[in-house]
Design an enzyme around this catalytic site. Structure first.
Site, mmCIF file in Angstrom:
data_model
loop_
_atom_site.group_PDB
_atom_site.id
_atom_site.type_symbol
_atom_site.label_atom_id
_atom_site.label_comp_id
_atom_site.label_asym_id
_atom_site.label_seq_id
_atom_site.Cartn_x
_atom_site.Cartn_y
_atom_site.Cartn_z
ATOM 1 N N ASP A 43 0.833 -1.205 0.000
ATOM 2 C CA ASP A 43 0.000 0.000 0.000
ATOM 3 C C ASP A 43 0.868 1.256 0.000
ATOM 4 O O ASP A 43 1.715 1.432 0.886
ATOM 5 C CB ASP A 43 -0.904 -0.015 1.238
ATOM 6 C CG ASP A 43 -1.853 1.175 1.295
ATOM 7 O OD1 ASP A 43 -3.021 1.005 0.932
ATOM 8 O OD2 ASP A 43 -1.406 2.270 1.705
ATOM 9 N N TYR A 48 2.432 9.980 0.150
ATOM 10 C CA TYR A 48 3.602 9.442 0.825
ATOM 11 C C TYR A 48 4.910 9.819 0.125
ATOM 12 O O TYR A 48 5.979 9.733 0.729
ATOM 13 C CB TYR A 48 3.541 7.911 0.907
ATOM 14 C CG TYR A 48 2.328 7.354 1.586
ATOM 15 C CD1 TYR A 48 1.474 8.158 2.347
ATOM 16 C CD2 TYR A 48 2.007 6.008 1.470
ATOM 17 C CE1 TYR A 48 0.355 7.627 2.959
ATOM 18 C CE2 TYR A 48 0.898 5.467 2.085
ATOM 19 C CZ TYR A 48 0.062 6.288 2.815
ATOM 20 O OH TYR A 48 -1.050 5.752 3.408
ATOM 21 N N SER A 134 -11.110 6.574 0.781
ATOM 22 C CA SER A 134 -10.395 6.398 2.042
ATOM 23 C C SER A 134 -10.767 7.518 3.003
ATOM 24 O O SER A 134 -10.935 8.670 2.590
ATOM 25 C CB SER A 134 -8.880 6.411 1.772
ATOM 26 O OG SER A 134 -8.143 6.215 2.953
ATOM 27 N N GLN A 156 -10.901 2.718 2.943
ATOM 28 C CA GLN A 156 -9.794 2.462 3.860
ATOM 29 C C GLN A 156 -9.825 3.508 4.971
ATOM 30 O O GLN A 156 -9.718 4.701 4.699
ATOM 31 C CB GLN A 156 -8.463 2.508 3.108
ATOM 32 C CG GLN A 156 -7.279 2.071 3.955
ATOM 33 C CD GLN A 156 -5.966 2.240 3.219
ATOM 34 O OE1 GLN A 156 -5.194 3.145 3.533
ATOM 35 N NE2 GLN A 156 -5.703 1.377 2.242
#
Length: 266
Positions: A43, A48, A134, A156
């Site tokens: 993931d 990120y 998410s 999520q």
């Protein structure tokens, strides 16, 4: 490895590696080692800043692409239809993949519907296998699905023994969306590894408190992702498929639920 069948018939591994906070060679090395140990779900996210590193780790593993399930996510400032469409292509390029198994809108935005249109198009083109969202709470989820066309395969969200979200899970399941959890160890916000109930149950099964925390989520139908860059912890986290919790043990753990977010997302 256990799997959960999504509403589009794709299979989601019940457990996987999260890469938030991992960068550079450490990220690539961790991804490669995790895959070598048997992890199938990896993931990542645009937020990120490590899609290239994750892609390098996948290549280093030398595992066949079809054995892996790769997730990424689109976030601000790419909140228009055109931007989301471009970012899907950039994610594919960064990861070095021909398709992404699951692509999510990272959090609720006022423009989430038009972003989702871009994901739907990418799915139709075969660039994405499954699409979802998410960090949508109950109200945000229900509002979103009114006109989304394709029900999200996954939402999520934060999920751990202190924030079980059973009502959200039940409601989304009725509409065809799987609740996938992040932060099963609370990212250090609670001393989950020292939790007496989890440690006591772990002794009965020859497992650690962390393994019990993960098993509880999986046994309650919540696929989850967790992060570690340490090989021994990666092994430990994956070693949760050879036992089951009893109904009484599940009831004990359920008593830890505080019913509120530790991160302020909701």
């Amino acid at each position: 490895m256990d799997y959960i069948t999504l509403n589009d018939e794709n299979r989601l591994p019940a457990f996987g590696l999260g890469t938030w906070g991992l960068r550079g060679e450490s990220c690539a090395d961790t991804v490669a080692k995790a895959i070598g140990l048997g992890y199938q779900l990896i993931d990542t996210a645009r937020m990120y800043g490590n899609e290239k590193d994750v892609g390098r780790g996948i290549r280093l593993s030398k595992v066949r692409r079809e054995r892996l399930f790769v997730t990424s996510k689109v976030c601000s400032p790419y909140t228009s239809y055109q931007a989301a469409k471009r970012i899907v292509e950039e994610s594919l390029d960064a990861l070095g993949l021909e398709y992404i198994d699951l692509y999510l809108i990272h959090e609720p935005y006022g423009t989430s519907p038009e972003m989702y249109e871009a994901l739907k198009e990418a799915k139709k083109q075969g660039l994405i296998r499954s699409i979802g969202i998410s960090n949508f709470n109950e109200a945000e989820y229900l509002d979103f699905i009114k006109g989304c066309g394709i029900i999200p395969a996954v939402n999520q969200v934060e999920n751990h023994v202190y924030f079980l979200r059973s009502d959200l899970q039940k409601m989304m399941k009725a509409h065809g969306t799987v609740m996938q959890g992040w932060a099963p160890f609370t990212e250090g916000m609670r001393p989950v590894f020292k939790e007496k109930i989890l440690k006591d149950i772990g002794k009965r099964h020859g497992k650690t408190a962390g393994q019990i925390a993960l098993k509880y989520l999986l046994q309650n139908g919540v696929p989850t992702i967790t992060k570690s860059s340490h090989v021994e912890r990666l092994k430990e986290n994956l070693d949760i498929f050879d036992f089951s919790l009893t109904a009484e043990e599940i009831k004990e753990i359920h008593g830890l639920d505080e019913g509120k977010s530790l991160f302020g997302w909701y």
